[in-house]
Design a protein around this motif. Structure first.
Motif, short mmCIF file in Angstrom:
data_model
loop_
_atom_site.label_atom_id
_atom_site.label_comp_id
_atom_site.label_asym_id
_atom_site.label_seq_id
_atom_site.Cartn_x
_atom_site.Cartn_y
_atom_site.Cartn_z
N MET A 182 24.75 12.13 -31.38
CA MET A 182 26.06 11.64 -30.57
C MET A 182 26.61 11.88 -30.79
O MET A 182 27.84 12.04 -29.83
CB MET A 182 25.86 9.99 -30.33
CG MET A 182 23.92 9.32 -30.34
SD MET A 182 23.82 9.68 -28.14
CE MET A 182 25.22 9.02 -27.27
N GLN A 183 27.45 12.30 -32.20
CA GLN A 183 28.56 13.14 -32.80
C GLN A 183 28.97 14.00 -31.76
O GLN A 183 30.13 14.72 -31.32
CB GLN A 183 29.25 12.67 -33.87
CG GLN A 183 29.29 11.41 -34.65
CD GLN A 183 29.07 11.09 -36.23
OE1 GLN A 183 28.59 12.53 -36.70
NE2 GLN A 183 29.35 10.46 -36.70
N THR A 184 27.96 15.05 -31.82
CA THR A 184 27.99 16.07 -31.16
C THR A 184 28.26 16.90 -29.86
O THR A 184 28.94 17.01 -29.16
CB THR A 184 26.47 16.81 -32.13
OG1 THR A 184 26.81 17.50 -33.19
CG2 THR A 184 26.99 18.54 -31.53
N ALA A 185 27.67 15.31 -28.94
CA ALA A 185 27.31 15.47 -28.10
C ALA A 185 29.21 15.16 -27.97
O ALA A 185 30.02 15.78 -26.30
CB ALA A 185 26.81 14.51 -27.00
N ALA A 186 29.46 13.52 -27.90
CA ALA A 186 31.28 12.91 -27.91
C ALA A 186 32.15 14.67 -28.40
O ALA A 186 32.98 14.87 -27.25
CB ALA A 186 31.17 12.58 -28.62
N ALA A 187 32.09 15.50 -29.62
CA ALA A 187 33.10 16.45 -29.48
C ALA A 187 32.79 17.59 -28.88
O ALA A 187 33.98 18.17 -28.43
CB ALA A 187 32.60 16.85 -31.11
N ASP A 188 31.70 17.67 -27.75
CA ASP A 188 31.11 18.90 -27.24
C ASP A 188 31.99 18.66 -25.84
O ASP A 188 33.01 18.89 -25.52
CB ASP A 188 30.18 19.21 -26.57
CG ASP A 188 28.61 19.58 -28.30
OD1 ASP A 188 30.11 20.16 -29.20
OD2 ASP A 188 27.90 19.52 -27.59
N THR A 189 32.07 16.96 -25.41
CA THR A 189 32.70 16.68 -24.21
C THR A 189 34.21 16.93 -24.36
O THR A 189 34.83 17.40 -23.30
CB THR A 189 32.13 15.57 -23.92
OG1 THR A 189 30.56 15.29 -23.97
CG2 THR A 189 32.63 14.88 -22.37
N ASP A 190 34.57 16.73 -25.60
CA ASP A 190 36.05 16.67 -25.87
C ASP A 190 36.35 18.31 -25.80
O ASP A 190 37.60 18.37 -24.92
CB ASP A 190 36.05 16.04 -26.78
CG ASP A 190 36.38 14.90 -27.33
OD1 ASP A 190 36.49 13.89 -26.00
OD2 ASP A 190 36.34 14.27 -28.39
N LEU A 191 36.10 18.93 -26.33
CA LEU A 191 36.00 20.83 -25.85
C LEU A 191 36.10 21.19 -24.26
O LEU A 191 37.34 21.76 -24.11
CB LEU A 191 35.44 21.54 -26.81
CG LEU A 191 35.38 22.84 -26.48
CD1 LEU A 191 37.15 23.11 -27.31
CD2 LEU A 191 34.52 23.58 -28.01
N LEU A 192 34.84 20.36 -23.64
CA LEU A 192 35.05 20.63 -22.65
C LEU A 192 36.00 20.26 -21.36
O LEU A 192 37.24 20.85 -20.70
CB LEU A 192 33.72 20.47 -21.86
CG LEU A 192 32.50 21.08 -22.48
CD1 LEU A 192 31.82 20.19 -21.76
CD2 LEU A 192 32.89 22.37 -21.45
#
Length: 108
Positions: free
Chosen positions: A1-11
């Motif tokens: 879940m942390q990876t998905a949140a970080a990915d979304t922040d980068l997007l």
């Protein structure tokens, strides 16, 4: 879940720069390895299966695996690939550190 949140922040950051997510570009995924041997084995696996172009480096005493994939970064695509890279890192005992790329704008 942390990876998905970080990915979304980068997007969101790239979106703020006017990025057109549908334009393919080189995307770099980074993994940190506890040893040269683990980095080499993981990079070999990635290259053997053609999941991307993996290279190993030693930076400031730390072993890394960088995987480059030429791709578009629509959310459903990049989150899937990022999740897969997280799984590969875990499989080989590496730490997945995320991805990055340069913002791209559609050329007329």
């Amino acid at each position: 879940m942390q990876t998905a949140a970080a990915d979304t922040d980068l997007l969101e950051t790239l979106d703020g720069q006017g990025d057109d997510f549908s334009v393919p570009r080189d995307v770099d995924f980074l993994m940190r390895a506890p040893s040269h041997e683990k980095a080499t084995v993981a990079a070999g696996f990635i290259n053997d299966h053609q999941y991307g172009v993996a290279t190993t480096q030693k930076l400031n005493g730390e072993h890394t695996v960088s995987v480059t994939i030429h791709m578009a970064i629509q959310q459903h695509v990049v989150l899937s690939v990022s999740g897969f890279m997280e799984c590969v890192a875990s499989l080989f005992g590496l730490d997945y550190d995320g991805w990055g790329c340069t913002a791209q704008k559609h050329q007329p």
